[in-house]
Design an enzyme around this catalytic site. Sequence first.
Site, PDB file in Angstrom:
ATOM      1  N   ASP A  62       0.863  -1.188   0.000  1.00  0.00           N
ATOM      2  CA  ASP A  62       0.000   0.000   0.000  1.00  0.00           C
ATOM      3  C   ASP A  62       0.901   1.240   0.000  1.00  0.00           C
ATOM      4  O   ASP A  62       1.065   1.915   1.012  1.00  0.00           O
ATOM      5  CB  ASP A  62      -0.914  -0.019   1.222  1.00  0.00           C
ATOM      6  CG  ASP A  62      -1.989   1.059   1.174  1.00  0.00           C
ATOM      7  OD1 ASP A  62      -2.106   1.754   0.143  1.00  0.00           O
ATOM      8  OD2 ASP A  62      -2.692   1.225   2.186  1.00  0.00           O
ATOM      9  N   LYS A  63       1.481   1.522  -1.139  1.00  0.00           N
ATOM     10  CA  LYS A  63       2.495   2.570  -1.221  1.00  0.00           C
ATOM     11  C   LYS A  63       1.974   3.923  -0.756  1.00  0.00           C
ATOM     12  O   LYS A  63       2.668   4.659  -0.053  1.00  0.00           O
ATOM     13  CB  LYS A  63       3.002   2.692  -2.658  1.00  0.00           C
ATOM     14  CG  LYS A  63       3.862   1.536  -3.135  1.00  0.00           C
ATOM     15  CD  LYS A  63       4.270   1.726  -4.576  1.00  0.00           C
ATOM     16  CE  LYS A  63       5.138   0.581  -5.066  1.00  0.00           C
ATOM     17  NZ  LYS A  63       6.503   0.628  -4.517  1.00  0.00           N
ATOM     18  N   ASN A 108       9.680  -7.641  -9.270  1.00  0.00           N
ATOM     19  CA  ASN A 108       9.237  -6.278  -9.538  1.00  0.00           C
ATOM     20  C   ASN A 108      10.438  -5.377  -9.799  1.00  0.00           C
ATOM     21  O   ASN A 108      11.530  -5.601  -9.281  1.00  0.00           O
ATOM     22  CB  ASN A 108       8.382  -5.740  -8.375  1.00  0.00           C
ATOM     23  CG  ASN A 108       9.202  -5.006  -7.341  1.00  0.00           C
ATOM     24  OD1 ASN A 108       9.507  -3.807  -7.505  1.00  0.00           O
ATOM     25  ND2 ASN A 108       9.583  -5.700  -6.268  1.00  0.00           N
ATOM     26  N   PHE A 112      10.066   2.842  -6.820  1.00  0.00           N
ATOM     27  CA  PHE A 112       9.512   3.850  -5.901  1.00  0.00           C
ATOM     28  C   PHE A 112       8.422   4.691  -6.579  1.00  0.00           C
ATOM     29  O   PHE A 112       8.385   5.917  -6.438  1.00  0.00           O
ATOM     30  CB  PHE A 112      10.604   4.764  -5.361  1.00  0.00           C
ATOM     31  CG  PHE A 112      11.485   4.176  -4.296  1.00  0.00           C
ATOM     32  CD1 PHE A 112      11.237   2.924  -3.750  1.00  0.00           C
ATOM     33  CD2 PHE A 112      12.588   4.879  -3.834  1.00  0.00           C
ATOM     34  CE1 PHE A 112      12.063   2.383  -2.768  1.00  0.00           C
ATOM     35  CE2 PHE A 112      13.427   4.358  -2.849  1.00  0.00           C
ATOM     36  CZ  PHE A 112      13.162   3.106  -2.326  1.00  0.00           C
ATOM     37  N   SER A 170      16.140  -1.113  -1.665  1.00  0.00           N
ATOM     38  CA  SER A 170      15.522  -1.440  -2.948  1.00  0.00           C
ATOM     39  C   SER A 170      16.584  -1.561  -4.033  1.00  0.00           C
ATOM     40  O   SER A 170      17.465  -0.713  -4.145  1.00  0.00           O
ATOM     41  CB  SER A 170      14.514  -0.361  -3.343  1.00  0.00           C
ATOM     42  OG  SER A 170      14.052  -0.595  -4.673  1.00  0.00           O
ATOM     43  N   ASN A 172      15.823  -1.307  -7.194  1.00  0.00           N
ATOM     44  CA  ASN A 172      15.214  -0.755  -8.403  1.00  0.00           C
ATOM     45  C   ASN A 172      15.418   0.738  -8.607  1.00  0.00           C
ATOM     46  O   ASN A 172      14.879   1.310  -9.546  1.00  0.00           O
ATOM     47  CB  ASN A 172      13.713  -1.087  -8.416  1.00  0.00           C
ATOM     48  CG  ASN A 172      13.473  -2.586  -8.445  1.00  0.00           C
ATOM     49  OD1 ASN A 172      14.160  -3.315  -9.155  1.00  0.00           O
ATOM     50  ND2 ASN A 172      12.522  -3.049  -7.653  1.00  0.00           N
ATOM     51  N   THR A 173      16.170   1.389  -7.719  1.00  0.00           N
ATOM     52  CA  THR A 173      16.614   2.766  -7.917  1.00  0.00           C
ATOM     53  C   THR A 173      18.135   2.732  -7.970  1.00  0.00           C
ATOM     54  O   THR A 173      18.788   2.366  -6.989  1.00  0.00           O
ATOM     55  CB  THR A 173      16.144   3.676  -6.767  1.00  0.00           C
ATOM     56  OG1 THR A 173      14.708   3.715  -6.754  1.00  0.00           O
ATOM     57  CG2 THR A 173      16.678   5.093  -6.946  1.00  0.00           C
ATOM     58  N   LYS A 204      15.767  -0.361   6.975  1.00  0.00           N
ATOM     59  CA  LYS A 204      15.505  -1.547   6.154  1.00  0.00           C
ATOM     60  C   LYS A 204      16.674  -1.794   5.221  1.00  0.00           C
ATOM     61  O   LYS A 204      17.065  -0.919   4.450  1.00  0.00           O
ATOM     62  CB  LYS A 204      14.210  -1.371   5.349  1.00  0.00           C
ATOM     63  CG  LYS A 204      13.813  -2.615   4.550  1.00  0.00           C
ATOM     64  CD  LYS A 204      12.401  -2.506   4.018  1.00  0.00           C
ATOM     65  CE  LYS A 204      11.974  -3.790   3.319  1.00  0.00           C
ATOM     66  NZ  LYS A 204      10.546  -3.775   2.956  1.00  0.00           N
ATOM     67  N   ASN A 233      14.768  -7.204   1.975  1.00  0.00           N
ATOM     68  CA  ASN A 233      13.901  -6.743   0.889  1.00  0.00           C
ATOM     69  C   ASN A 233      13.984  -7.795  -0.214  1.00  0.00           C
ATOM     70  O   ASN A 233      14.386  -8.930   0.044  1.00  0.00           O
ATOM     71  CB  ASN A 233      14.375  -5.361   0.419  1.00  0.00           C
ATOM     72  CG  ASN A 233      13.305  -4.562  -0.310  1.00  0.00           C
ATOM     73  OD1 ASN A 233      12.497  -5.122  -1.039  1.00  0.00           O
ATOM     74  ND2 ASN A 233      13.288  -3.261  -0.106  1.00  0.00           N
TER      75      ASN A 233
END
Length: 342
Positions: A62-63, A108, A112, A170, A172-173, A204, A233
């Site tokens: 739930d971003k 995924n 972000f 993450s 993905n960045t 995290k 993560n």
Amino acid sequence: MSFPARPLLFTLPAEPAHRLTIRLLAGWASAGLPFAPQPPALPVTVAGITFANPLGLAAGVDKDGRAIDGFLALGFGHVEIGTLTPLPQPGNPRPRLFRLVADRAVINRMGFNNAGLAAALPRAERARRRGVLGINIGANKDAADRIADYEHGVAGAACVSDYVTINISSPNTQGLRDLQHGPALVELLARAAGARGTTPLFLKVAPDLDHRQVDAIARAAIDAGIDALIVGNTTTARFTLASPNAGESGGLSGAPLAALARRRLADFRTATGGALPLIAVGGIGDAGEAYARIRAGASLVQLYTALVYGGPGLPARLLRDLAALLARDGFATVAEATGTDS
């Protein structure tokens, strides 16, 4: 109003199905319709916060904080929204979310994607919150000073949430995970700690760390007064996977991640000597795995991908079965079981 069965959602591509789930849960909560049965109480205290049970919703589901009450109604003891960045950003190009059904996994590369801190915080303030609310903070992809983004995010989120999580895990960045190391990590934690006021601050970290990196992060977190570590993560590693989407780039989550996430949790338990509460995430899909993480040192556990395959009844089932496992082994509380295998 009825919640759609998994086969109906699976007729949609992964990202539209995810958005539909969020809308349905938000609508259910706003209509005041309860989910039943409620799970047994398994209270845990971490960083001075009392959690009704050890099970949480991981960040990334739930971003934008649109269904906080709906997710809490499923039985979660806490919900962590985000990752939120100071400015809205669209994330990476679609498609960027892929089910690996044969592996009970997801890949995924969202990047972000969110509507920004200013849009989400009022929703967090309006939520009835029958549980603990965490807000997960990140940096904008094109920020000139990413540490300043975290400082700004922590200051804003700390006014609304029960705890704030700094997410530097993450994949993905581009370059984000570099903040997990060296002087950048020390500066980040110092500036974030200065911005949080009295709100507990969690960190995290990724599962893709070696022992030297684990030790350095643990020491930096303790020195900075971080209140808990979330381990971990998604992973950039790839295992033996059977699904057609196994070759997609991005972070892998779900059942294949369990063994790696379990090892990394044990590493952080050793590195911290039990001085910092640990929160386990990654590959937890049933009470047996949740219990194993607790015995390995986790005070709390979080779910994400397992919900895709287990459905909305999973939290209540997991907590019921977890209570039975604790009772079987003679533990009156989750805290009594925490770290017994470490």
